[in-house]
Design a protein around this motif. Sequence first.
Motif, PDB file in Angstrom:
ATOM      1  N   ARG A 137       0.834  -1.201   0.000  1.00 19.86           N
ATOM      2  CA  ARG A 137       0.000   0.000   0.000  1.00 19.86           C
ATOM      3  C   ARG A 137       0.868   1.250   0.000  1.00 19.86           C
ATOM      4  NH1 ARG A 137      -5.140   0.109   1.763  1.00 19.86           N
ATOM      5  NH2 ARG A 137      -5.025   2.215   0.902  1.00 19.86           N
ATOM      6  N   ALA A 138       0.405   2.274  -0.712  1.00 21.48           N
ATOM      7  CA  ALA A 138       1.121   3.550  -0.767  1.00 21.48           C
ATOM      8  C   ALA A 138       0.836   4.361   0.494  1.00 21.48           C
ATOM      9  CB  ALA A 138       0.703   4.332  -2.001  1.00 21.48           C
ATOM     10  N   TYR A 139       1.818   5.158   0.893  1.00 25.01           N
ATOM     11  CA  TYR A 139       1.723   5.975   2.097  1.00 25.01           C
ATOM     12  C   TYR A 139       1.648   7.457   1.756  1.00 25.01           C
ATOM     13  CZ  TYR A 139       2.770   2.186   5.398  1.00 25.01           C
ATOM     14  OH  TYR A 139       2.710   1.042   6.166  1.00 25.01           O
ATOM     15  N   THR A 140       0.876   8.193   2.532  1.00 24.53           N
ATOM     16  CA  THR A 140       0.851   9.654   2.432  1.00 24.53           C
ATOM     17  C   THR A 140       2.052  10.220   3.174  1.00 24.53           C
ATOM     18  OG1 THR A 140      -0.362  10.065   4.494  1.00 24.53           O
ATOM     19  CG2 THR A 140      -1.682   9.523   2.532  1.00 24.53           C
ATOM     20  N   PRO A 141       2.366  11.499   2.974  1.00 25.69           N
ATOM     21  CA  PRO A 141       3.479  12.104   3.719  1.00 25.69           C
ATOM     22  C   PRO A 141       3.267  12.074   5.232  1.00 25.69           C
ATOM     23  CG  PRO A 141       2.886  13.464   1.842  1.00 25.69           C
ATOM     24  CD  PRO A 141       1.831  12.413   1.946  1.00 25.69           C
ATOM     25  N   GLN A 142       2.016  11.944   5.663  1.00 28.66           N
ATOM     26  CA  GLN A 142       1.704  11.907   7.092  1.00 28.66           C
ATOM     27  C   GLN A 142       1.854  10.502   7.690  1.00 28.66           C
ATOM     28  OE1 GLN A 142      -0.503  13.377   4.761  1.00 28.66           O
ATOM     29  NE2 GLN A 142       0.604  15.309   5.127  1.00 28.66           N
ATOM     30  N   GLY A 143       2.184   9.527   6.860  1.00 28.86           N
ATOM     31  CA  GLY A 143       2.371   8.169   7.354  1.00 28.86           C
ATOM     32  C   GLY A 143       1.096   7.348   7.394  1.00 28.86           C
ATOM     33  N   THR A 144       0.008   7.854   6.828  1.00 27.71           N
ATOM     34  CA  THR A 144      -1.229   7.089   6.712  1.00 27.71           C
ATOM     35  C   THR A 144      -1.300   6.458   5.322  1.00 27.71           C
ATOM     36  OG1 THR A 144      -2.454   9.062   6.010  1.00 27.71           O
ATOM     37  CG2 THR A 144      -2.440   8.558   8.365  1.00 27.71           C
ATOM     38  N   LEU A 145      -2.263   5.568   5.127  1.00 26.83           N
ATOM     39  CA  LEU A 145      -2.388   4.900   3.839  1.00 26.83           C
ATOM     40  C   LEU A 145      -3.137   5.776   2.842  1.00 26.83           C
ATOM     41  CD1 LEU A 145      -3.369   1.303   5.029  1.00 26.83           C
ATOM     42  CD2 LEU A 145      -1.088   2.222   4.548  1.00 26.83           C
ATOM     43  N   VAL A 146      -2.675   5.778   1.605  1.00 29.47           N
ATOM     44  CA  VAL A 146      -3.398   6.483   0.544  1.00 29.47           C
ATOM     45  C   VAL A 146      -4.748   5.788   0.365  1.00 29.47           C
ATOM     46  CG1 VAL A 146      -3.421   7.057  -1.916  1.00 29.47           C
ATOM     47  CG2 VAL A 146      -1.286   7.207  -0.618  1.00 29.47           C
ATOM     48  N   PRO A 147      -5.871   6.528   0.399  1.00 31.91           N
ATOM     49  CA  PRO A 147      -7.186   5.901   0.253  1.00 31.91           C
ATOM     50  C   PRO A 147      -7.284   5.078  -1.023  1.00 31.91           C
ATOM     51  CG  PRO A 147      -7.428   8.179   0.967  1.00 31.91           C
ATOM     52  CD  PRO A 147      -5.970   7.981   0.633  1.00 31.91           C
ATOM     53  N   ARG A 148      -7.957   3.937  -0.935  1.00 25.63           N
ATOM     54  CA  ARG A 148      -8.022   3.014  -2.069  1.00 25.63           C
ATOM     55  C   ARG A 148      -8.663   3.632  -3.313  1.00 25.63           C
ATOM     56  NH1 ARG A 148      -7.172  -2.476  -2.093  1.00 25.63           N
ATOM     57  NH2 ARG A 148      -6.442  -3.394  -0.139  1.00 25.63           N
ATOM     58  N   GLY A 149      -9.485   4.615  -3.141  1.00 25.38           N
ATOM     59  CA  GLY A 149     -10.117   5.233  -4.299  1.00 25.38           C
ATOM     60  C   GLY A 149      -9.204   6.145  -5.090  1.00 25.38           C
ATOM     61  N   GLU A 150      -8.015   6.427  -4.569  1.00 24.47           N
ATOM     62  CA  GLU A 150      -7.087   7.325  -5.249  1.00 24.47           C
ATOM     63  C   GLU A 150      -6.073   6.538  -6.084  1.00 24.47           C
ATOM     64  OE1 GLU A 150      -5.251  10.096  -2.634  1.00 24.47           O
ATOM     65  OE2 GLU A 150      -7.146  10.716  -1.698  1.00 24.47           O
ATOM     66  N   PRO A 151      -5.585   7.140  -7.180  1.00 27.45           N
ATOM     67  CA  PRO A 151      -4.614   6.450  -8.034  1.00 27.45           C
ATOM     68  C   PRO A 151      -3.347   6.092  -7.259  1.00 27.45           C
ATOM     69  CG  PRO A 151      -5.491   8.403  -9.130  1.00 27.45           C
ATOM     70  CD  PRO A 151      -5.961   8.470  -7.710  1.00 27.45           C
ATOM     71  N   GLY A 152      -2.830   4.891  -7.514  1.00 26.35           N
ATOM     72  CA  GLY A 152      -1.586   4.471  -6.903  1.00 26.35           C
ATOM     73  C   GLY A 152      -1.701   4.027  -5.464  1.00 26.35           C
ATOM     74  N   ALA A 153      -2.921   3.828  -4.963  1.00 23.86           N
ATOM     75  CA  ALA A 153      -3.104   3.434  -3.562  1.00 23.86           C
ATOM     76  C   ALA A 153      -2.516   2.062  -3.277  1.00 23.86           C
ATOM     77  CB  ALA A 153      -4.584   3.462  -3.201  1.00 23.86           C
ATOM     78  N   VAL A 154      -2.599   1.173  -4.268  1.00 28.53           N
ATOM     79  CA  VAL A 154      -2.060  -0.177  -4.125  1.00 28.53           C
ATOM     80  C   VAL A 154      -0.819  -0.306  -4.998  1.00 28.53           C
ATOM     81  CG1 VAL A 154      -2.505  -2.638  -4.409  1.00 28.53           C
ATOM     82  CG2 VAL A 154      -4.351  -1.123  -3.667  1.00 28.53           C
ATOM     83  N   VAL A 155       0.257  -0.829  -4.428  1.00 28.15           N
ATOM     84  CA  VAL A 155       1.500  -1.036  -5.173  1.00 28.15           C
ATOM     85  C   VAL A 155       1.427  -2.397  -5.846  1.00 28.15           C
ATOM     86  CG1 VAL A 155       4.012  -1.167  -5.018  1.00 28.15           C
ATOM     87  CG2 VAL A 155       2.738   0.347  -3.470  1.00 28.15           C
ATOM     88  N   HIS A 156       1.423  -2.415  -7.168  1.00 20.67           N
ATOM     89  CA  HIS A 156       1.230  -3.661  -7.909  1.00 20.67           C
ATOM     90  C   HIS A 156       2.530  -4.303  -8.375  1.00 20.67           C
ATOM     91  CE1 HIS A 156      -3.138  -3.306  -8.016  1.00 20.67           C
ATOM     92  NE2 HIS A 156      -3.006  -2.047  -8.373  1.00 20.67           N
ATOM     93  N   ASP A 157       3.591  -3.515  -8.518  1.00 17.91           N
ATOM     94  CA  ASP A 157       4.849  -4.062  -9.003  1.00 17.91           C
ATOM     95  C   ASP A 157       5.495  -4.922  -7.926  1.00 17.91           C
ATOM     96  OD1 ASP A 157       8.047  -3.623  -9.232  1.00 17.91           O
ATOM     97  OD2 ASP A 157       7.121  -3.704 -11.219  1.00 17.91           O
ATOM     98  N   ALA A 158       5.651  -6.216  -8.209  1.00 19.66           N
ATOM     99  CA  ALA A 158       6.151  -7.157  -7.198  1.00 19.66           C
ATOM    100  C   ALA A 158       7.557  -6.796  -6.720  1.00 19.66           C
ATOM    101  CB  ALA A 158       6.127  -8.579  -7.756  1.00 19.66           C
ATOM    102  N   ASP A 159       8.436  -6.393  -7.642  1.00 20.65           N
ATOM    103  CA  ASP A 159       9.798  -6.022  -7.246  1.00 20.65           C
ATOM    104  C   ASP A 159       9.779  -4.834  -6.290  1.00 20.65           C
ATOM    105  OD1 ASP A 159      10.854  -8.032  -8.824  1.00 20.65           O
ATOM    106  OD2 ASP A 159      11.167  -6.725 -10.552  1.00 20.65           O
ATOM    107  N   ASP A 160       8.895  -3.888  -6.562  1.00 22.25           N
ATOM    108  CA  ASP A 160       8.772  -2.709  -5.708  1.00 22.25           C
ATOM    109  C   ASP A 160       8.264  -3.100  -4.320  1.00 22.25           C
ATOM    110  OD1 ASP A 160       8.906  -0.065  -4.967  1.00 22.25           O
ATOM    111  OD2 ASP A 160       7.048   0.524  -5.962  1.00 22.25           O
TER     112      ASP A 160
END
Length: 249
Positions: free
Chosen positions: A166-189
Amino acid sequence: MDLNADLGEGFGNWTLTDDDALLACVTSANVACGFHAGDASVMRRVCDAAAAGGVRIGAQVSYRDLAGFGRRSMDVPPAELTAEIAYQIGALRVFAQAAGSTVSYVKPHGALYNRAVWDDDQAAAVVAGVRLAGDGLAVLGLPGSRLLAHAAEAGLPAVEEAFADRAYTPQGTLVPRGEPGAVVHDADDVVRRSVGMAVERAVTGADGSRIPVSARSLCVHGDTPGAAALARRVRTALEEAGVAVRAFA
């Protein structure tokens, strides 16, 4: 570092998570308790398999929202939410004990997890439900959340968690799922981020900033495509980096 995944997210003939494959590589299983997914048969089967494999069992509690998979925020009165949390823990405990194991911790799911980060009343109601269920269960949540603050105040083990995919906001919370890039799909990443959070105690946020991470458990979402293979890669990478992978509870 503990490695956890959401399991038992099926209902009747519908199956979402590859429970058996995930149980072969995680150390803690967040088992759906019937409110966002899961039913009696699913809970029993997952508890049997987790106990047989020495994997810790956790109750993944949720708002009562099967249709929305527990991802819709709801204004549930605190007293009602407290009762529903205890109810879900109790249901899972029956199957865990029948399998020769026990429920070791509690983790909210989806909208309830995110709501309990900042909503004091909902966070307090969740902790009250954990206390009502008894046994002093550990509470798994986001660092700095109101949920973990209330758990600590109640004398319950408050366990900080990070998210591999999951992507993180600058505040250390999770980027809401409705926003682009909320889930990290690249396995290497995902693998790189996991090792970084465990070894360097930091992760790169959605804006490119470096965010401190304090966590004893790392989550790989069970409903992510290829979750089992990803979890195996994450565990292997952690062990190769010298990180001992073991349950926190």
